[in-house]
Design a protein around this motif. Structure first.
Motif, PDB file in Angstrom:
ATOM      1  N   THR A 176      88.998  30.709  39.121  1.00  0.00           N
ATOM      2  CA  THR A 176      89.665  31.979  39.425  1.00  0.00           C
ATOM      3  C   THR A 176      89.109  32.589  40.712  1.00  0.00           C
ATOM      4  OG1 THR A 176      90.149  32.394  37.098  1.00  0.00           O
ATOM      5  CG2 THR A 176      90.117  34.315  38.549  1.00  0.00           C
ATOM      6  N   THR A 177      87.797  32.482  40.885  1.00  0.00           N
ATOM      7  CA  THR A 177      87.186  33.031  42.102  1.00  0.00           C
ATOM      8  C   THR A 177      87.694  32.295  43.339  1.00  0.00           C
ATOM      9  OG1 THR A 177      85.234  33.642  40.832  1.00  0.00           O
ATOM     10  CG2 THR A 177      84.986  33.552  43.219  1.00  0.00           C
ATOM     11  N   MET A 178      87.779  30.967  43.239  1.00  0.00           N
ATOM     12  CA  MET A 178      88.319  30.182  44.359  1.00  0.00           C
ATOM     13  C   MET A 178      89.758  30.593  44.659  1.00  0.00           C
ATOM     14  SD  MET A 178      88.877  26.039  44.617  1.00  0.00           S
ATOM     15  CE  MET A 178      87.204  25.532  44.282  1.00  0.00           C
ATOM     16  N   VAL A 179      90.549  30.737  43.604  1.00  0.00           N
ATOM     17  CA  VAL A 179      91.976  31.044  43.736  1.00  0.00           C
ATOM     18  C   VAL A 179      92.183  32.446  44.337  1.00  0.00           C
ATOM     19  CG1 VAL A 179      94.048  31.564  42.357  1.00  0.00           C
ATOM     20  CG2 VAL A 179      92.728  29.478  41.899  1.00  0.00           C
ATOM     21  N   TYR A 180      91.456  33.447  43.840  1.00  0.00           N
ATOM     22  CA  TYR A 180      91.625  34.819  44.314  1.00  0.00           C
ATOM     23  C   TYR A 180      91.140  34.948  45.763  1.00  0.00           C
ATOM     24  CZ  TYR A 180      92.790  37.107  39.810  1.00  0.00           C
ATOM     25  OH  TYR A 180      93.413  37.524  38.658  1.00  0.00           O
ATOM     26  N   LYS A 181      89.979  34.373  46.038  1.00  0.00           N
ATOM     27  CA  LYS A 181      89.413  34.538  47.387  1.00  0.00           C
ATOM     28  C   LYS A 181      90.221  33.735  48.425  1.00  0.00           C
ATOM     29  CE  LYS A 181      84.782  35.959  45.963  1.00  0.00           C
ATOM     30  NZ  LYS A 181      84.521  37.205  46.687  1.00  0.00           N
ATOM     31  N   ALA A 182      90.716  32.581  48.008  1.00  0.00           N
ATOM     32  CA  ALA A 182      91.590  31.813  48.901  1.00  0.00           C
ATOM     33  C   ALA A 182      92.861  32.620  49.183  1.00  0.00           C
ATOM     34  CB  ALA A 182      91.936  30.465  48.269  1.00  0.00           C
ATOM     35  N   ALA A 183      93.405  33.277  48.149  1.00  0.00           N
ATOM     36  CA  ALA A 183      94.616  34.085  48.324  1.00  0.00           C
ATOM     37  C   ALA A 183      94.386  35.190  49.362  1.00  0.00           C
ATOM     38  CB  ALA A 183      95.033  34.693  46.976  1.00  0.00           C
ATOM     39  N   LEU A 184      93.223  35.830  49.273  1.00  0.00           N
ATOM     40  CA  LEU A 184      92.884  36.903  50.228  1.00  0.00           C
ATOM     41  C   LEU A 184      92.838  36.380  51.658  1.00  0.00           C
ATOM     42  CD1 LEU A 184      90.063  39.174  48.746  1.00  0.00           C
ATOM     43  CD2 LEU A 184      92.246  39.917  49.707  1.00  0.00           C
ATOM     44  N   LEU A 185      92.428  35.118  51.813  1.00  0.00           N
ATOM     45  CA  LEU A 185      92.330  34.500  53.145  1.00  0.00           C
ATOM     46  C   LEU A 185      93.633  33.805  53.545  1.00  0.00           C
ATOM     47  CD1 LEU A 185      88.756  32.939  52.745  1.00  0.00           C
ATOM     48  CD2 LEU A 185      89.370  34.938  54.149  1.00  0.00           C
ATOM     49  N   GLY A 186      94.625  33.859  52.659  1.00  0.00           N
ATOM     50  CA  GLY A 186      95.908  33.224  52.959  1.00  0.00           C
ATOM     51  C   GLY A 186      95.899  31.711  52.817  1.00  0.00           C
ATOM     52  N   ILE A 187      94.899  31.168  52.100  1.00  0.00           N
ATOM     53  CA  ILE A 187      94.838  29.716  51.879  1.00  0.00           C
ATOM     54  C   ILE A 187      95.616  29.377  50.605  1.00  0.00           C
ATOM     55  CG2 ILE A 187      93.333  27.721  51.478  1.00  0.00           C
ATOM     56  CD1 ILE A 187      91.028  29.404  52.711  1.00  0.00           C
ATOM     57  N   LYS A 188      96.690  28.605  50.770  1.00  0.00           N
ATOM     58  CA  LYS A 188      97.516  28.257  49.614  1.00  0.00           C
ATOM     59  C   LYS A 188      96.958  27.035  48.897  1.00  0.00           C
ATOM     60  CE  LYS A 188     101.715  30.277  51.407  1.00  0.00           C
ATOM     61  NZ  LYS A 188     102.793  29.999  52.364  1.00  0.00           N
ATOM     62  N   LEU A 189      96.732  27.184  47.593  1.00  0.00           N
ATOM     63  CA  LEU A 189      96.245  26.080  46.766  1.00  0.00           C
ATOM     64  C   LEU A 189      97.401  25.522  45.953  1.00  0.00           C
ATOM     65  CD1 LEU A 189      92.977  27.785  45.447  1.00  0.00           C
ATOM     66  CD2 LEU A 189      93.195  26.201  47.371  1.00  0.00           C
ATOM     67  N   GLU A 190      97.415  24.212  45.772  1.00  0.00           N
ATOM     68  CA  GLU A 190      98.463  23.594  44.953  1.00  0.00           C
ATOM     69  C   GLU A 190      97.917  23.173  43.594  1.00  0.00           C
ATOM     70  OE1 GLU A 190     100.785  20.593  47.101  1.00  0.00           O
ATOM     71  OE2 GLU A 190     100.247  21.693  48.933  1.00  0.00           O
ATOM     72  N   GLU A 191      96.738  22.555  43.595  1.00  0.00           N
ATOM     73  CA  GLU A 191      96.132  22.113  42.331  1.00  0.00           C
ATOM     74  C   GLU A 191      94.624  22.313  42.400  1.00  0.00           C
ATOM     75  OE1 GLU A 191      97.349  18.190  40.848  1.00  0.00           O
ATOM     76  OE2 GLU A 191      99.044  18.269  42.228  1.00  0.00           O
ATOM     77  N   VAL A 192      94.051  22.747  41.303  1.00  0.00           N
ATOM     78  CA  VAL A 192      92.591  22.845  41.172  1.00  0.00           C
ATOM     79  C   VAL A 192      92.207  22.303  39.804  1.00  0.00           C
ATOM     80  CG1 VAL A 192      90.561  24.353  41.203  1.00  0.00           C
ATOM     81  CG2 VAL A 192      92.562  24.957  42.590  1.00  0.00           C
ATOM     82  N   VAL A 226     102.223  37.854  47.475  1.00  0.00           N
ATOM     83  CA  VAL A 226     101.649  37.101  46.360  1.00  0.00           C
ATOM     84  C   VAL A 226     101.302  35.695  46.855  1.00  0.00           C
ATOM     85  CG1 VAL A 226     102.052  36.153  44.048  1.00  0.00           C
ATOM     86  CG2 VAL A 226     102.930  38.430  44.643  1.00  0.00           C
ATOM     87  N   VAL A 227     100.006  35.323  46.758  1.00  0.00           N
ATOM     88  CA  VAL A 227      99.545  33.988  47.155  1.00  0.00           C
ATOM     89  C   VAL A 227      98.778  33.384  45.982  1.00  0.00           C
ATOM     90  CG1 VAL A 227      98.166  32.664  48.809  1.00  0.00           C
ATOM     91  CG2 VAL A 227      99.308  34.769  49.563  1.00  0.00           C
ATOM     92  N   ASN A 228      99.056  32.151  45.651  1.00  0.00           N
ATOM     93  CA  ASN A 228      98.399  31.461  44.516  1.00  0.00           C
ATOM     94  C   ASN A 228      98.612  32.208  43.194  1.00  0.00           C
ATOM     95  OD1 ASN A 228      97.378  29.704  46.485  1.00  0.00           O
ATOM     96  ND2 ASN A 228      95.439  30.802  46.635  1.00  0.00           N
ATOM     97  N   GLY A 229      99.712  32.939  43.095  1.00  0.00           N
ATOM     98  CA  GLY A 229      99.961  33.723  41.884  1.00  0.00           C
ATOM     99  C   GLY A 229      99.153  35.009  41.825  1.00  0.00           C
ATOM    100  N   VAL A 230      98.446  35.327  42.896  1.00  0.00           N
ATOM    101  CA  VAL A 230      97.612  36.528  42.955  1.00  0.00           C
ATOM    102  C   VAL A 230      98.310  37.571  43.828  1.00  0.00           C
ATOM    103  CG1 VAL A 230      95.362  37.467  43.621  1.00  0.00           C
ATOM    104  CG2 VAL A 230      95.536  35.111  42.738  1.00  0.00           C
ATOM    105  N   ASN A 231      98.469  38.772  43.305  1.00  0.00           N
ATOM    106  CA  ASN A 231      99.073  39.854  44.075  1.00  0.00           C
ATOM    107  C   ASN A 231      98.039  40.391  45.074  1.00  0.00           C
ATOM    108  OD1 ASN A 231     100.029  42.393  44.994  1.00  0.00           O
ATOM    109  ND2 ASN A 231     101.428  42.490  43.239  1.00  0.00           N
ATOM    110  N   VAL A 232      98.115  39.869  46.287  1.00  0.00           N
ATOM    111  CA  VAL A 232      97.112  40.187  47.311  1.00  0.00           C
ATOM    112  C   VAL A 232      97.212  41.652  47.731  1.00  0.00           C
ATOM    113  CG1 VAL A 232      96.341  39.640  49.662  1.00  0.00           C
ATOM    114  CG2 VAL A 232      97.019  37.802  48.106  1.00  0.00           C
ATOM    115  N   THR A 233      98.435  42.176  47.761  1.00  0.00           N
ATOM    116  CA  THR A 233      98.621  43.591  48.111  1.00  0.00           C
ATOM    117  C   THR A 233      97.866  44.481  47.123  1.00  0.00           C
ATOM    118  OG1 THR A 233     100.814  43.025  48.928  1.00  0.00           O
ATOM    119  CG2 THR A 233     100.355  45.366  48.582  1.00  0.00           C
TER     120      THR A 233
END
Lengths: 193, 193
Positions: free
Chosen positions: B106-122, B14-21
């Motif tokens: 949401t698109t930024m958050v989900y796609k960043a999660a897929l790339l393993g980029i952790k976001l703190e604030e948007v 789970v990255v950025n609250g998104v279940n990447v699996t």
């Protein structure tokens, strides 16, 4: 303010709940000064977690001044579990349908009022087709947004059914209908917080 | 259900609250059967009075089945007094900004999660320019909807500021960004109620 409204209601022509006198006056004022017609609408949004984020909408610019409501409108986006969210709100593409439905309805109601067409009921059902392969970058042939949207109105109006074609044409003057059916330029900046 | 979620949380990435699996699993399932990606989103709307109308959003079709929430999302459109309404809700073009902000986030958050980029604030601020002369049919040169929209993000992320250009590109994959910046075909019917 309430006194002024009461005075207006006794003097002004109101059709479909729309103050037609004030609408015609507005057109007259804009003819004298086009800047009155320049509006700027605004939203701020904060990410909460995953697909959940929250907007606040309040201030806008219009009629030559900065305007604000007593309180901001607050609304949440989220995704359903099948799209990895928790249903804390409708999702953004669903909000587009809400905006489109509302704008086409208001446009029909206002323009009918200007023409003296009295409406009794206006209901609509909208459906949009979205292929997730676009968002997931799984196919170059699939767009990210809606492939198409269907809007079905049911209207109870004075003089229907002869009026139905006319009402259909009127609601196509909707700003959100224009935004959805035609390209709007969007500029983006991303800065560090 | 809660047990299954708990199990998932211990096993899944789970990255950025998104279940990447789960997101990667979804892509795998769609590769086997593209129909899983076919979604239909819906809204119903009823006119109340003047510029005031109300939408309900609940059922949708996705992942080969009809889905519904426990309760419908209810949201009101209205106009401010300067546009002859009573501020019972944000107006439709303001809801478009909410949808655009949320979807790009949401698109930024989900796609960043897929790339393993952790976001703190948007956070984002949006502003759209709308010339009322379009809606009022006072000029053929003025469109009815937004002339343009500005979206300004502030992001706190691991590895920023080097990541900012990448995040900007990611959020442009948003479905609502596509809907706003490109034409969507909309078909309308108006029938008697």
């Amino acid at each position: 303010m309430s006194e002024q409204t009461a005075t207006n209601l006794t003097q002004d022509l109101v059709v479909n709940g729309v103050n037609v006198t004030q609408l015609i006056d507005t057109v007259g004022l804009i003819k004298e000064n086009a800047d009155i017609a320049d509006f700027k609408f605004r939203a701020t949004n904060k990410w909460i977690n995953g697909g959940h984020n929250r907007s606040e909408i309040n201030e806008y610019h219009g009629a030559l001044q900065e305007m604000s409501r007593d309180e901001a409108f607050v609304m949440d986006n989220d995704e359903p579990p099948v799209l990895l969210g928790q249903d804390n709100g409708a999702n953004p593409v669903e909000y587009v349908l809400h905006a489109l439905a509302g704008c086409m309805t208001t446009t029909m109601v206002y323009k009918a009022a200007l023409l003296g067409i009295k409406l009794e009921e206006v209901e609509s059902e909208l459906e949009g087709d979205l292929d997730l392969r676009g968002f997931l970058e799984m196919s170059d042939d699939v767009r990210n947004g809606y492939k198409n949207i269907r809007v079905n109105f049911k209207v109870k109006a004075e003089g229907a059914p002869e009026r139905l074609k006319q009402l259909e044409k009127l609601c196509m003057g909707s700003p959100v209908f224009d935004i959805v059916t035609n390209p709007v330029p969007v500029t983006i900046t991303v800065n560090e917080k």
